[in-house]
Design an enzyme around this catalytic site. Structure first.
Site, PDB file in Angstrom:
ATOM      1  CG  HIS A  54      97.941 118.567  -3.326  1.00  0.00           C
ATOM      2  ND1 HIS A  54      97.541 118.450  -2.020  1.00  0.00           N
ATOM      3  CD2 HIS A  54      96.837 118.304  -4.076  1.00  0.00           C
ATOM      4  CE1 HIS A  54      96.264 118.142  -1.974  1.00  0.00           C
ATOM      5  NE2 HIS A  54      95.811 118.038  -3.211  1.00  0.00           N
ATOM      6  CD  GLU A  56     102.258 121.845  -0.602  1.00  0.00           C
ATOM      7  OE1 GLU A  56     101.821 122.689   0.194  1.00  0.00           O
ATOM      8  OE2 GLU A  56     101.521 121.243  -1.420  1.00  0.00           O
ATOM      9  CB  SER A  81      98.521 125.476   5.726  1.00  0.00           C
ATOM     10  OG  SER A  81      98.806 124.516   6.713  1.00  0.00           O
ATOM     11  CB  CYS A  83      96.827 118.743   2.303  1.00  0.00           C
ATOM     12  SG  CYS A  83      97.741 117.665   1.145  1.00  0.00           S
ATOM     13  CB  CYS A  86     101.771 118.302   0.856  1.00  0.00           C
ATOM     14  SG  CYS A  86     100.950 118.238  -0.760  1.00  0.00           S
TER      15      CYS A  86
END
Length: 149
Positions: A54, A56, A81, A83, A86
């Site tokens: 992901h 991040e 936002s 998950c 992350c």
């Protein structure tokens, strides 16, 4: 030090757009310490055939190995936002501030982050929302795979 949220979110958005151009999911992130971007990343699950890349996670990986005291002085910017996965990394490394572009198309465990002491700032960005809504509309199956649906 007061952070320039617009500047860093613009950098995160550039990462998201890069991911989209590569055929991936348009989510981007940057890690900021002392007013400098020290890590950049975008969702590369598709490009790298990865289960965990992901935005991040890619950003933290690209920042390299840091001391705990370094993370404690950082803010992470993400176009969406974070998950559960992350958020876990953010909590593990005790990154105190998370600035998100939006949480309308997806909302991670924000209340849990706040309970753990993370300062969460939602910029409610129209550009971030449009990027995600357009992508989800165009590729709903890929989006559902990314969020574990």
């Amino acid at each position: 030090m007061k952070l320039n949220h617009a500047k860093y979110m613009k950098a995160a958005l550039a990462e998201a757009k890069k991911g989209l151009r590569e055929g991936g999911i348009p989510i981007g992130a940057v890690l900021v310490k002392d007013g400098k971007i020290i890590g950049r990343g975008h969702n590369r699950r598709v490009q790298k055939k990865s289960a965990i890349l992901h935005a991040e996670m890619d950003c933290l990986e690209n920042a390299g190995r840091l001391k705990a005291s370094d993370y404690a002085e950082c803010a992470i910017y993400s176009t969406l936002s974070p998950c559960d996965m992350c958020t876990g990394a953010i909590l593990l490394y005790k990154i105190p501030t998370v600035v998100i572009g939006e949480n309308e198309t997806f909302k991670g465990p924000e209340s849990y982050s706040k309970k753990k002491g993370v300062k969460l700032i939602n910029l409610n960005s129209r550009e971030c929302k449009k990027l995600m809504k357009d992508f989800i509309s165009a590729k709903p199956a890929l989006w559902n795979e990314d969020i574990g649906v």
